[in-house]
Design a protein around this motif. Sequence first.
Motif, PDB file in Angstrom:
ATOM      1  N   LEU A  38      21.578 -36.092 -46.984  1.00  0.00           N
ATOM      2  CA  LEU A  38      21.105 -34.787 -46.525  1.00  0.00           C
ATOM      3  C   LEU A  38      20.495 -34.795 -45.123  1.00  0.00           C
ATOM      4  CD1 LEU A  38      20.826 -31.813 -47.078  1.00  0.00           C
ATOM      5  CD2 LEU A  38      18.704 -32.277 -48.331  1.00  0.00           C
ATOM      6  N   PRO A  39      19.676 -35.780 -44.739  1.00  0.00           N
ATOM      7  CA  PRO A  39      19.129 -35.754 -43.368  1.00  0.00           C
ATOM      8  C   PRO A  39      20.208 -35.692 -42.288  1.00  0.00           C
ATOM      9  CG  PRO A  39      17.926 -37.325 -44.698  1.00  0.00           C
ATOM     10  CD  PRO A  39      19.097 -36.883 -45.532  1.00  0.00           C
ATOM     11  N   LEU A  40      21.364 -36.308 -42.532  1.00  0.00           N
ATOM     12  CA  LEU A  40      22.460 -36.252 -41.565  1.00  0.00           C
ATOM     13  C   LEU A  40      22.968 -34.821 -41.416  1.00  0.00           C
ATOM     14  CD1 LEU A  40      24.468 -39.392 -42.759  1.00  0.00           C
ATOM     15  CD2 LEU A  40      22.751 -39.261 -40.937  1.00  0.00           C
ATOM     16  N   ALA A  41      23.103 -34.128 -42.554  1.00  0.00           N
ATOM     17  CA  ALA A  41      23.569 -32.743 -42.524  1.00  0.00           C
ATOM     18  C   ALA A  41      22.531 -31.822 -41.899  1.00  0.00           C
ATOM     19  CB  ALA A  41      23.903 -32.280 -43.940  1.00  0.00           C
ATOM     20  N   VAL A  42      21.262 -32.055 -42.209  1.00  0.00           N
ATOM     21  CA  VAL A  42      20.191 -31.220 -41.651  1.00  0.00           C
ATOM     22  C   VAL A  42      20.142 -31.376 -40.134  1.00  0.00           C
ATOM     23  CG1 VAL A  42      17.687 -30.926 -41.507  1.00  0.00           C
ATOM     24  CG2 VAL A  42      18.792 -31.153 -43.737  1.00  0.00           C
ATOM     25  N   ARG A  43      20.252 -32.591 -39.650  1.00  0.00           N
ATOM     26  CA  ARG A  43      20.235 -32.806 -38.201  1.00  0.00           C
ATOM     27  C   ARG A  43      21.374 -32.036 -37.539  1.00  0.00           C
ATOM     28  NH1 ARG A  43      20.925 -38.027 -37.943  1.00  0.00           N
ATOM     29  NH2 ARG A  43      18.701 -38.543 -37.854  1.00  0.00           N
ATOM     30  N   ARG A  44      22.571 -32.111 -38.101  1.00  0.00           N
ATOM     31  CA  ARG A  44      23.713 -31.416 -37.522  1.00  0.00           C
ATOM     32  C   ARG A  44      23.531 -29.907 -37.586  1.00  0.00           C
ATOM     33  NH1 ARG A  44      26.997 -31.109 -33.558  1.00  0.00           N
ATOM     34  NH2 ARG A  44      29.077 -30.327 -34.038  1.00  0.00           N
ATOM     35  N   TYR A  45      23.020 -29.405 -38.690  1.00  0.00           N
ATOM     36  CA  TYR A  45      22.824 -27.966 -38.853  1.00  0.00           C
ATOM     37  C   TYR A  45      21.824 -27.438 -37.830  1.00  0.00           C
ATOM     38  CZ  TYR A  45      22.205 -23.510 -41.320  1.00  0.00           C
ATOM     39  OH  TYR A  45      22.165 -22.167 -41.653  1.00  0.00           O
ATOM     40  N   ARG A  46      20.762 -28.178 -37.613  1.00  0.00           N
ATOM     41  CA  ARG A  46      19.746 -27.729 -36.653  1.00  0.00           C
ATOM     42  C   ARG A  46      20.245 -27.838 -35.218  1.00  0.00           C
ATOM     43  NH1 ARG A  46      13.713 -28.862 -38.706  1.00  0.00           N
ATOM     44  NH2 ARG A  46      13.438 -27.268 -37.120  1.00  0.00           N
ATOM     45  N   GLU A  47      21.135 -28.767 -34.958  1.00  0.00           N
ATOM     46  CA  GLU A  47      21.755 -28.832 -33.627  1.00  0.00           C
ATOM     47  C   GLU A  47      22.627 -27.607 -33.376  1.00  0.00           C
ATOM     48  OE1 GLU A  47      23.913 -32.444 -33.710  1.00  0.00           O
ATOM     49  OE2 GLU A  47      22.193 -33.730 -33.247  1.00  0.00           O
ATOM     50  N   LEU A  48      23.391 -27.218 -34.388  1.00  0.00           N
ATOM     51  CA  LEU A  48      24.319 -26.098 -34.242  1.00  0.00           C
ATOM     52  C   LEU A  48      23.626 -24.744 -34.316  1.00  0.00           C
ATOM     53  CD1 LEU A  48      27.282 -27.375 -36.458  1.00  0.00           C
ATOM     54  CD2 LEU A  48      27.227 -27.216 -33.957  1.00  0.00           C
ATOM     55  N   TYR A  49      22.605 -24.637 -35.166  1.00  0.00           N
ATOM     56  CA  TYR A  49      21.963 -23.343 -35.425  1.00  0.00           C
ATOM     57  C   TYR A  49      20.439 -23.475 -35.355  1.00  0.00           C
ATOM     58  CZ  TYR A  49      26.628 -22.942 -37.412  1.00  0.00           C
ATOM     59  OH  TYR A  49      27.988 -22.987 -37.608  1.00  0.00           O
ATOM     60  N   PRO A  50      19.906 -23.701 -34.169  1.00  0.00           N
ATOM     61  CA  PRO A  50      18.464 -23.976 -34.053  1.00  0.00           C
ATOM     62  C   PRO A  50      17.568 -22.806 -34.443  1.00  0.00           C
ATOM     63  CG  PRO A  50      19.478 -23.690 -31.886  1.00  0.00           C
ATOM     64  CD  PRO A  50      20.601 -23.777 -32.869  1.00  0.00           C
ATOM     65  N   ALA A  51      18.103 -21.577 -34.415  1.00  0.00           N
ATOM     66  CA  ALA A  51      17.265 -20.414 -34.739  1.00  0.00           C
ATOM     67  C   ALA A  51      17.189 -20.136 -36.230  1.00  0.00           C
ATOM     68  CB  ALA A  51      17.798 -19.172 -34.014  1.00  0.00           C
ATOM     69  N   ILE A  52      18.020 -20.806 -37.033  1.00  0.00           N
ATOM     70  CA  ILE A  52      18.006 -20.578 -38.472  1.00  0.00           C
ATOM     71  C   ILE A  52      16.811 -21.297 -39.104  1.00  0.00           C
ATOM     72  CG2 ILE A  52      19.255 -20.908 -40.638  1.00  0.00           C
ATOM     73  CD1 ILE A  52      20.503 -18.847 -38.852  1.00  0.00           C
ATOM     74  N   GLU A  53      16.109 -20.590 -39.967  1.00  0.00           N
ATOM     75  CA  GLU A  53      14.997 -21.192 -40.707  1.00  0.00           C
ATOM     76  C   GLU A  53      15.548 -21.830 -41.983  1.00  0.00           C
ATOM     77  OE1 GLU A  53      10.910 -19.869 -43.069  1.00  0.00           O
ATOM     78  OE2 GLU A  53      11.807 -18.521 -41.583  1.00  0.00           O
ATOM     79  N   LEU A  54      15.565 -23.150 -42.024  1.00  0.00           N
ATOM     80  CA  LEU A  54      16.099 -23.893 -43.167  1.00  0.00           C
ATOM     81  C   LEU A  54      14.951 -24.443 -44.001  1.00  0.00           C
ATOM     82  CD1 LEU A  54      18.404 -25.264 -44.750  1.00  0.00           C
ATOM     83  CD2 LEU A  54      18.268 -27.157 -43.105  1.00  0.00           C
ATOM     84  N   SER A  55      14.945 -24.095 -45.291  1.00  0.00           N
ATOM     85  CA  SER A  55      13.950 -24.622 -46.227  1.00  0.00           C
ATOM     86  C   SER A  55      14.670 -25.438 -47.291  1.00  0.00           C
ATOM     87  CB  SER A  55      13.172 -23.481 -46.889  1.00  0.00           C
ATOM     88  OG  SER A  55      12.517 -22.691 -45.923  1.00  0.00           O
ATOM     89  N   ILE A  56      14.013 -26.491 -47.760  1.00  0.00           N
ATOM     90  CA  ILE A  56      14.634 -27.387 -48.742  1.00  0.00           C
ATOM     91  C   ILE A  56      13.672 -27.608 -49.903  1.00  0.00           C
ATOM     92  CG2 ILE A  56      15.598 -29.679 -49.147  1.00  0.00           C
ATOM     93  CD1 ILE A  56      16.422 -29.735 -46.218  1.00  0.00           C
ATOM     94  N   GLU A  57      14.198 -27.489 -51.119  1.00  0.00           N
ATOM     95  CA  GLU A  57      13.440 -27.750 -52.343  1.00  0.00           C
ATOM     96  C   GLU A  57      14.064 -28.951 -53.038  1.00  0.00           C
ATOM     97  OE1 GLU A  57      10.863 -26.157 -53.769  1.00  0.00           O
ATOM     98  OE2 GLU A  57      10.647 -24.401 -52.471  1.00  0.00           O
TER      99      GLU A  57
END
Length: 300
Positions: free
Chosen positions: A107-126
Amino acid sequence: MLDVKRLRVLLAIVEEGSVTGAAAALGYTPSAISQQLLRLEREAGQPLLDRQARGMQPTEAGLVLARHARKIVRQLAAAEADLADIADVRRGSVTLGTFPTVGSSFLPLAVRRYRELYPAIELSIESGREDRLVQMLEEGRVAMSLLWDYEWQRVDNDELVLTELFTDPTVLLVGATHRLARRRTVKMADLADEQWIIRAGGHPVVEVLRRSALAAGFTPKIAFHANDYQEAQAMVSVGLGIALAPRTATVNQHPDVRVVSLGDTAPPRRVLAAHRAGRVRGAAELALHDVLVDTAARYG
């Protein structure tokens, strides 16, 4: 019914002061502007502009309609901008569920990529156990969740739509001085005389060991019940026994533990992305789904 395009024409004439000015502002010909104005006046049932030598002046009806047109045009522009935000994923939020072994590896690999592509999106994880993750999906508390299953106990829930991300092999953990520590691959049949460290509380990896040992023709001898994989690795590192684990659980590998492949003699698990069937999925969620699938294709 009044036509929105013609309302734009009226507003442009009022703001520019002439048909010629409106035509230049809208990119139309003066003839086309005049035709649209005549049609709008027929729709309104009364004159909207007074034709004068020095241009056009709006009638009282024209002024009223131009004020409404200005509001409508602004609201349409705002609506178009909002749609563009959604389409471009420039803002928004999404909540994802996960479980510990994948949360500390893939998951950290996917989160890093997602935040690179979409920095304005607020991502929360449970993070939680699988039964809790399914409950959160069903209650709408998470938009998507990572889940897992084995071939003998598939996720069977008609309310969920599943996407298989990757296969997570079961691997063998042995101490650095163990006789098999230098082997790249072993078979379960080679492990009949070993002492085993297993997860406590009926953890699924216990069933993996039971089935794998049964297929190899032996009953495992249990030396220790560990509360988590870090505790299991610690006991493996001092030679108390050996253990099975999903490969994703070995990212934080103990320095005195070696990871050995079991090939196809121990069953793997599937790692899945799940969302609730019938859910209206926002652009931020769809983008996250795509990033998960893309990251999974390169993982391993």
